[in-house]
Design a protein around this motif. Sequence first.
Motif, short mmCIF file in Angstrom:
data_model
loop_
_atom_site.label_atom_id
_atom_site.label_comp_id
_atom_site.label_asym_id
_atom_site.label_seq_id
_atom_site.Cartn_x
_atom_site.Cartn_y
_atom_site.Cartn_z
N ASP A 157 7.63 1.62 2.73
CA ASP A 157 7.47 0.19 3.04
C ASP A 157 7.25 0.06 4.54
O ASP A 157 7.29 1.06 5.29
CB ASP A 157 8.68 -0.63 2.58
N GLY A 158 7.05 -1.19 4.98
CA GLY A 158 6.75 -1.41 6.39
C GLY A 158 7.88 -1.03 7.32
O GLY A 158 7.64 -0.52 8.43
N ILE A 166 -0.54 -3.43 0.36
CA ILE A 166 -0.14 -4.77 0.79
C ILE A 166 1.21 -5.15 0.18
O ILE A 166 2.14 -5.55 0.88
CB ILE A 166 -1.21 -5.82 0.43
N ASN A 167 1.35 -4.99 -1.13
CA ASN A 167 2.56 -5.44 -1.81
C ASN A 167 3.61 -4.33 -1.83
O ASN A 167 3.46 -3.33 -2.56
CB ASN A 167 2.22 -5.87 -3.25
N MET A 168 4.66 -4.50 -1.00
CA MET A 168 5.74 -3.53 -0.91
C MET A 168 7.05 -4.27 -0.66
O MET A 168 7.05 -5.39 -0.14
CB MET A 168 5.49 -2.54 0.25
N LEU A 194 0.88 -6.82 5.16
CA LEU A 194 0.44 -7.84 6.11
C LEU A 194 1.44 -8.00 7.24
O LEU A 194 1.07 -8.15 8.42
CB LEU A 194 0.22 -9.17 5.39
N SER A 195 2.73 -7.95 6.90
CA SER A 195 3.77 -8.04 7.93
C SER A 195 3.74 -6.82 8.83
O SER A 195 3.96 -6.91 10.05
CB SER A 195 5.15 -8.19 7.28
N LEU A 196 3.47 -5.67 8.24
CA LEU A 196 3.35 -4.44 9.04
C LEU A 196 2.20 -4.55 10.03
O LEU A 196 2.34 -4.18 11.21
CB LEU A 196 3.14 -3.24 8.12
#
Length: 415
Positions: free
Chosen positions: A38-39, A59-61, A67-69
Motif C-alpha cells: 500500500d502507499g 490505485i485501489n489499496m 492517488l494519495s501516494l
Amino acid sequence: MSTSILVVDDETDLEILLIQKFRKQIREGTLRFLFAHDGVEALAVLAANQDVDMVLSDINMPRMDGLSLLAKLQERDQDLSTIIVSAYSDMANIRTAMNRGAYDFVTKPIDFPDLEATIDKTIHHVEALREAQRRQTAAEQARASLSRYFSPNLAERLASSANVLDLGGTRREVASLFTDLTGFTTLVETIEPKVLGPLLNDYIVGMTDIVFAHDGTVAKIIGDALHVLFGAPSDQPDHASRAVACSLALDAFAGSFREHWSRKGIPLGHTRIGAHAGTAVVGNFGGGRFFDYSAYGDTINVAARLEAANKTLGTRICVSGSVAAKARGFCGRPVGDLLLRGRSEPIRAFEPLDTNRCASPETQAYIEAFKKLEACDPGAIASFAALVGRNAEDRLTSFHLKRLLNGEISTTIAI
C-alpha cells in the motif's frame, strides 16, 4: 545500467507473476523489483531505497491508495516516473492520476507484453531525465568555474558549449592588459589582516566588475594584480577599443578607491595599467582537474612591460602604438618610443586620455611640445618647462623635461 522499480499493489500474486515474467532481466541485473502492499509501505520503502527509478502502483489499496501516494510524492518533490495500474472502467481515476504527475498507465487485467513495452518506454524517459540532469550539473559546474574568468554573459554562453573545458591552445588576435597596485607588498606588512581582507576584496571585486562590464576575460589574479584579455576566448574585433575604455574605467575606479581609503588613514599607491595588442596563444592549459585559462607570447610580455614602464614614465596608463592604432577614435598623449630591454626595435607608447582631457589646452600644448622633441628641436626644453610650470604634478612632462635637461633630445627611451 540497472533500473529499480517499486511495485505497489495489495495483490500478492502480482509479485510472483512479475518475478516470473521478468526473470531474465532480473538475472542479468538490468531490472530490480521492490514491493509494497500500500502507499504507506511504499513511502517507507522509498525512504530506505534512494535509488528507485520508477513506481508501478495500483490505485485501489488499503490504508493509502495510489492517488494519495501520488500526492505524497509530489509533496516530497520526489522526481519518480510513475505507472498507474487500474481497470479500464476506472478511467476517471486514471485521468486524476495523470493530472497528478503519473507518466503512463496500464489496465487490468494486466497484459504483460503491454506492461513490458510501457516499462521500456518509461526507462527511456528516466534515462532522458538523467541525461538532462547530468547536462545541467555539468553546465552549472562549468559556469561556476568560468565565472571566475569571464563576464556573466560570456560565461553563460561558454557553459552551454559541450567542449568548453577542452578549449586547448589557439593563436588569436588579442589585447592584453595588466594592472598593479603600487606599494601593495609594503602595505601588507603594515596593516592588520582584518583591514587588509576587506580592502583587497573590495578592490578586486571593483576591478573585475569593470573588466566584465567591458566583456573582458580575467586570465589571472595574483594578489592585487590582474591580467586581462580582450579577444579571447571569443572573437572581439574591437578588442583594442575595449582595452582602452576598460583601462580608463579601471583608472577612474582605482583613483576613487585610493581616495576612499586615504580618508580612513590608509595610504594606497596608484594603480598602474599597461596594454598591448597582437597575437598570442590562449586556452585552457590546466587540463580537466585544474582549469587555468592562460595566454602566452610576446604580446603578453610586452603588455606586462608597459605596465611596469609607468613607474619610470610617471604615467598610470601606458598602451602600445598597436593598441592606439586599432582603437576606434583613440585619443592620448604620445609618451615616446620605448626600447624595452631585450628588444631591438622600440615600441611607440601612448597615455590614453578621456574626452575632456584630450580636448584640453594643456593636452594640445603637450602634443606641440612632443612634436618639437620628435624633431630634435632645442625649443622643446622651453615648451616642456612651461608645461611643468603650469602643472608641476604632471609627472610625464617632468620626465621629459628632466631628460632634455640631461641632453637626451630624443623620443627613444630605454626601459
